[in-house]
Write an enzyme that holds these catalytic residues in place. Structure first.
Site, PDB file in Angstrom:
ATOM      1  N   ASP A   1      41.952   3.138  19.869  1.00  0.00           N
ATOM      2  CA  ASP A   1      43.267   2.661  21.288  1.00  0.00           C
ATOM      3  C   ASP A   1      43.233   1.472  21.288  1.00  0.00           C
ATOM      4  OD1 ASP A   1      44.148   4.301  22.686  1.00  0.00           O
ATOM      5  OD2 ASP A   1      42.933   6.008  22.636  1.00  0.00           O
TER       6      ASP A   1
ATOM      7  N   ASP B   1      48.010   2.461  24.553  1.00  0.00           N
ATOM      8  CA  ASP B   1      47.932   3.362  25.573  1.00  0.00           C
ATOM      9  C   ASP B   1      48.566   3.014  26.383  1.00  0.00           C
ATOM     10  OD1 ASP B   1      46.540   5.653  27.249  1.00  0.00           O
ATOM     11  OD2 ASP B   1      46.630   3.470  28.310  1.00  0.00           O
TER      12      ASP B   1
ATOM     13  N   GLU C   1      51.245   5.392  22.926  1.00  0.00           N
ATOM     14  CA  GLU C   1      52.193   6.243  23.781  1.00  0.00           C
ATOM     15  C   GLU C   1      53.155   6.331  24.581  1.00  0.00           C
ATOM     16  OE1 GLU C   1      49.180   8.466  26.714  1.00  0.00           O
ATOM     17  OE2 GLU C   1      49.633   6.025  27.330  1.00  0.00           O
TER      18      GLU C   1
ATOM     19  N   HIS D   1      43.407  13.598  24.389  1.00  0.00           N
ATOM     20  CA  HIS D   1      42.257  14.012  25.931  1.00  0.00           C
ATOM     21  C   HIS D   1      42.837  13.713  26.971  1.00  0.00           C
ATOM     22  CE1 HIS D   1      44.460   9.786  24.886  1.00  0.00           C
ATOM     23  NE2 HIS D   1      43.903   9.337  26.534  1.00  0.00           N
ATOM     24  N   ASP D   2      44.270  13.753  26.958  1.00  0.00           N
ATOM     25  CA  ASP D   2      44.754  14.430  28.392  1.00  0.00           C
ATOM     26  C   ASP D   2      45.230  15.917  28.592  1.00  0.00           C
ATOM     27  OD1 ASP D   2      44.668  11.924  29.551  1.00  0.00           O
ATOM     28  OD2 ASP D   2      46.187  10.431  28.725  1.00  0.00           O
TER      29      ASP D   2
END
Length: 581
Positions: A131, A233, A287, A354-355
């Site tokens: 990430d 991200d 993202e 994860h979101d």
């Protein structure tokens, strides 16, 4: 009726593992025209390190814990692991606030642990995707400490500052701020700094070429260690329109369009590609690539030399549950993106990360009657759409939302700040918490459920986040022993995808569009054609696809037997793959 997978079918499909090498070779022979790449053929497994496995009993997952479970990860058949941030961080946003990009957070271990992890993955044929969080840093990063120390410090322009003597800064909404104001006053230099997320996550100033070069050097540091790519991200917000125009009414409904993808974003990505990406054989994905399929294509059109994969949110930003949104509209999302990407570019396919809350709780049915069968159906969907599948840890077990009752159980800055903001306004806190039971991203962050021992085998200490109490029923150890489990069904799907190039590169065609319950489509490549039938409802549902399945071969079904297919009816949450003659 309890759904089970035919033992004979399972046994036959497990042979795919032994054939996977020859299957990969077939990709090259049959699909040159599709520009074959390893990252197109890969299955990506996302690991949230804080919640995967704790090795030192402090209640926090760590790198040694992941190392201890590499054989399990390998057994899934996946090709790459996307690892959420492990860099040094004060942990305001669970590692997405980085204070040192070249060190490992002490909660997770040491750089020596990381090197062993990378070595262990590569020895098992697993690639590692890191990430990359460079829209913002932590306010505890040395750059920001220097930047806020004085207006003439050489790091001042590494961040966005607005001097107080110019008056109030132009309004910008903050995702995590209690007051929804992205400008934070800092008395030390009588100025405001910009933070699109938490006030402890100041936005980096990508307009500064010195900052960009620092980032590129840091990226080369990790790539030279041997990692295999980056997931970037929040990078859609890296470029800002520094004229700070007034936001139009309704901007909240399309944040990326009005808030991200600034005037120089593609310039930065092309520069990054020239200076970093082009020097390595890696996977790159950002993202939130654009607000439309056409926008997303700009990021991944090979001729533009930016990224190689688009990762968009339209397919998961649908509200509380797919039933509220409607399956027909959902089909249209995937079909629109596929139409744009049918000749060039490449997509990511995912239902959780994860979101997001747990996949089966949002898109399936996590009641005892339907949890297993709907989880298998959703896994079938991910593994049969065109694009690189991203699969979130624990979904192979059918892990569910934990649904916390109290704000005291939440650690997430997003949920907690929204709660505080609502409380300050005298809002309905009970209704808010009820909604968070279904939508909070912390539902997807509970510790992995390894077995039925205390804390699901995740830790012998106190877990940083509560373990879902259903771990006695849902855990990896129990499912390892059951050939019909969701875990073993997932393994079967992965090997099926590897064996059949049509499921990777094949043309996608939507069928029976108006059907409110059944998602039906074909994948077709060089004379091979596979029909995918997915019932997204808890009822028997008919379908009308204009294709006879009578003489076709059933490749896979998440129920035992396929008798209903002859009369064009799918059982609740049934998934069927049919090789058409």
């Amino acid at each position: 009726m309890k759904p089970i997978l035919s033992l004979c079918l399972f046994s036959a499909l497990t042979l795919f593992s032994a054939e996977s090498t020859s299957a990969q070779n077939k990709f090259v022979k049959t699909s040159q025209k599709n520009d074959t790449k390893w990252w197109k053929e890969a299955v990506v497994y996302q690991v949230y390190p804080r919640s995967f496995k704790d090795s030192d009993d402090d209640g926090v997952g760590d790198l040694k814990g992941i190392i201890s479970k590499l054989d399990y990860i390998k057994s899934l058949g996946i090709d790459a692991v996307w690892l959420n941030p492990i860099y040094t961080s004060p942990n305001d946003d669970n590692g997405y606030d980085i204070s040192d990009y070249r060190q490992i957070m002490t909660d997770f271990g040491t750089m020596e642990d990381f090197d062993l992890l990378l070595k262990g993955m590569h020895e098992r044929g697993i690639k590692l995707i890191m990430d990359l969080v460079v829209n913002h840093s932590s306010d505890e990063h040395e750059w920001f400490k220097q930047s806020r120390s004085s207006r003439d410090n050489k790091y001042r322009d590494y961040y966005h500052w607005w001097p107080a003597e110019k008056g109030k800064p132009p309004y910008r909404w903050s995702f995590f701020d209690v007051n929804s104001d992205a400008w934070k006053y800092d008395a030390q230099t009588d100025a405001y700094y910009l933070h699109y997320f938490s006030q402890k996550q100041p936005d980096l100033n990508w307009e500064n070429p010195k900052l960009r070069q620092e980032i590129y050097e840091m990226m080369r540091f990790w790539l030279d260690k041997g990692i295999d790519g980056f997931r970037m991200d929040a990078f859609q917000f890296a470029s800002k329109d520094t004229t700070w125009p007034e936001l139009p009414k309704g901007y909240e409904k399309n944040i990326i369009k009005y808030y991200g993808v600034g005037p120089h974003l593609h310039d930065y990505l092309q520069e990054m590609n020239r200076e970093v990406f082009s020097k390595y054989d890696i996977m790159t994905v950002a993202e939130g690539a654009g607000s439309t399929p056409e926008d997303a294509m700009l990021f991944v059109d090979p001729d533009r030399k930016e990224l190689n994969m688009a990762y968009h949110f339209e397919s998961v930003d649908i509200g509380k549950h797919i039933n509220d949104f409607g399956l027909v509209k959902y089909k249209d999302i995937f079909s629109r993106y596929d139409e744009t990407f049918k000749d060039k570019g490449w997509l990511s396919i995912f239902l959780a990360n994860h979101d997001q809350p747990r996949m089966v709780s949002k898109f399936g049915n996590d009641t005892p009657e339907f949890r297993e069968i709907s989880s298998k159906m959703l896994s079938t969907f991910i593994m049969t759409m065109r694009g690189t599948p991203y699969y979130y840890y624990g979904d192979e077990l059918g892990m569910t939302n934990i649904r916390f009752d109290s704000i005291a159980n939440y650690h997430d800055v997003d949920t907690r700040n929204k709660y505080i903001g609502l409380k300050n306004k005298g809002g309905d806190l009970k209704a808010f918490l009820e909604g968070q039971k279904q939508t909070s991203r912390e539902n997807g962050r509970t510790p992995f459920q390894w077995d039925a021992t205390k804390n699901a085998g995740f830790t012998t200490g106190k877990p940083w986040l509560k373990v879902n109490p259903n771990y006695n029923l849902i855990n990896a150890e129990a499912q390892e022993k059951d050939p019909n489990s969701t875990l073993n069904y997932f393994r079967t799907l992965v090997q099926l995808r590897k064996k059949k190039p049509v499921l990777v590169y094949g043309k996608y065609t939507l069928l029976d569009r108006e059907n409110p319950n059944v998602f039906a489509y074909t994948r077709e490549l060089e004379g091979k054609k596979v029909l995918v039938l997915l019932n997204f409802s808890d009822k028997e549902s008919s379908f009308n696809i204009g294709i006879s399945t009578t003489k076709s071969k059933i490749i896979l079904d998440n129920y035992t037997g396929t008798k209903n297919l002859k009369k064009n009816v799918l059982r609740p949450y049934e998934a069927a793959l049919i090789e058409l003659k």
